[in-house]
Design an enzyme around this catalytic site. Sequence first.
Site, short mmCIF file in Angstrom:
data_model
loop_
_atom_site.label_atom_id
_atom_site.label_comp_id
_atom_site.label_asym_id
_atom_site.label_seq_id
_atom_site.Cartn_x
_atom_site.Cartn_y
_atom_site.Cartn_z
N SER A 46 0.96 -1.08 0.06
CA SER A 46 -0.31 -0.09 0.05
C SER A 46 0.78 1.07 0.03
O SER A 46 1.82 1.48 0.87
CB SER A 46 -0.84 -0.01 1.11
N GLU A 47 0.76 2.18 -0.67
CA GLU A 47 1.34 3.19 -0.93
C GLU A 47 1.58 4.09 0.32
O GLU A 47 2.33 5.23 0.36
CB GLU A 47 1.27 4.25 -2.40
N ASN A 48 0.87 3.95 1.13
CA ASN A 48 0.78 4.98 2.46
C ASN A 48 1.92 4.25 3.35
O ASN A 48 1.82 4.80 4.40
CB ASN A 48 -0.58 5.11 2.91
N SER A 88 7.83 4.06 0.31
CA SER A 88 6.82 3.41 -0.51
C SER A 88 6.81 3.92 -1.98
O SER A 88 6.93 2.81 -2.92
CB SER A 88 5.48 3.70 -0.06
#
Length: 211
Positions: A46-48, A88
């Site tokens: 997840s890019e967070n 990320s």
Amino acid sequence: MADRQLIIKRAAQEIKSNMYVNLGIGLPTLVANEANNQVENVFYQSENGLLGIGAYPTADEVDADLINAGKETVTAAKGAVYFDSAESFAMIRGGHIDLAILGGMEVSSKGDLANWMIPGKMVKGMGGAMDLVNGAKEVIVIMEHVNKHGESKIKAECTLPLTGKGVVNKLITDLAVFEFEEGTMKLVELLGEATLEEVTEKTEGIFEIAL
């Protein structure tokens, strides 16, 4: 939901063992539940800032601080790691994500994707989509074939603001599967009870038949 379930089940077949996978907001997040029992050592990113997303939490597992990029509560699988968004996006931009499965508002017959905004409507931003379509090794878009007005979402040219040009490798709808090669869209599979006549009627963009 039956049509969407058909899309989800077909998309899950694209996830293979030992992949690093990013699932977009909305429909794509449901793909992991279908793939979990079929493959091994898949790491969902997840890019967070989480690599190793687990299943959706039960009521007693919910942790408000543990969320995915779509602000949904998630769990962390064994061996998961946390990091900041800079790290990320270094993974994404560095070509370390094997597969990105994203939703779509429109896809053109050239493989262009529009999935981040509708002009005039409130939008928080494009999220990580523009990075994912350029950084992931493979991009699969999943969406319903037509919109709520019955109009084709597969266009000759996208009318909505683009996320990326020529970035789609494969498109899965509730009617068919298309692959893109050197700017050409090819129909490679019919889904459910769809017929070639129906797909042709509901597809604005030009495609070759490769069944």
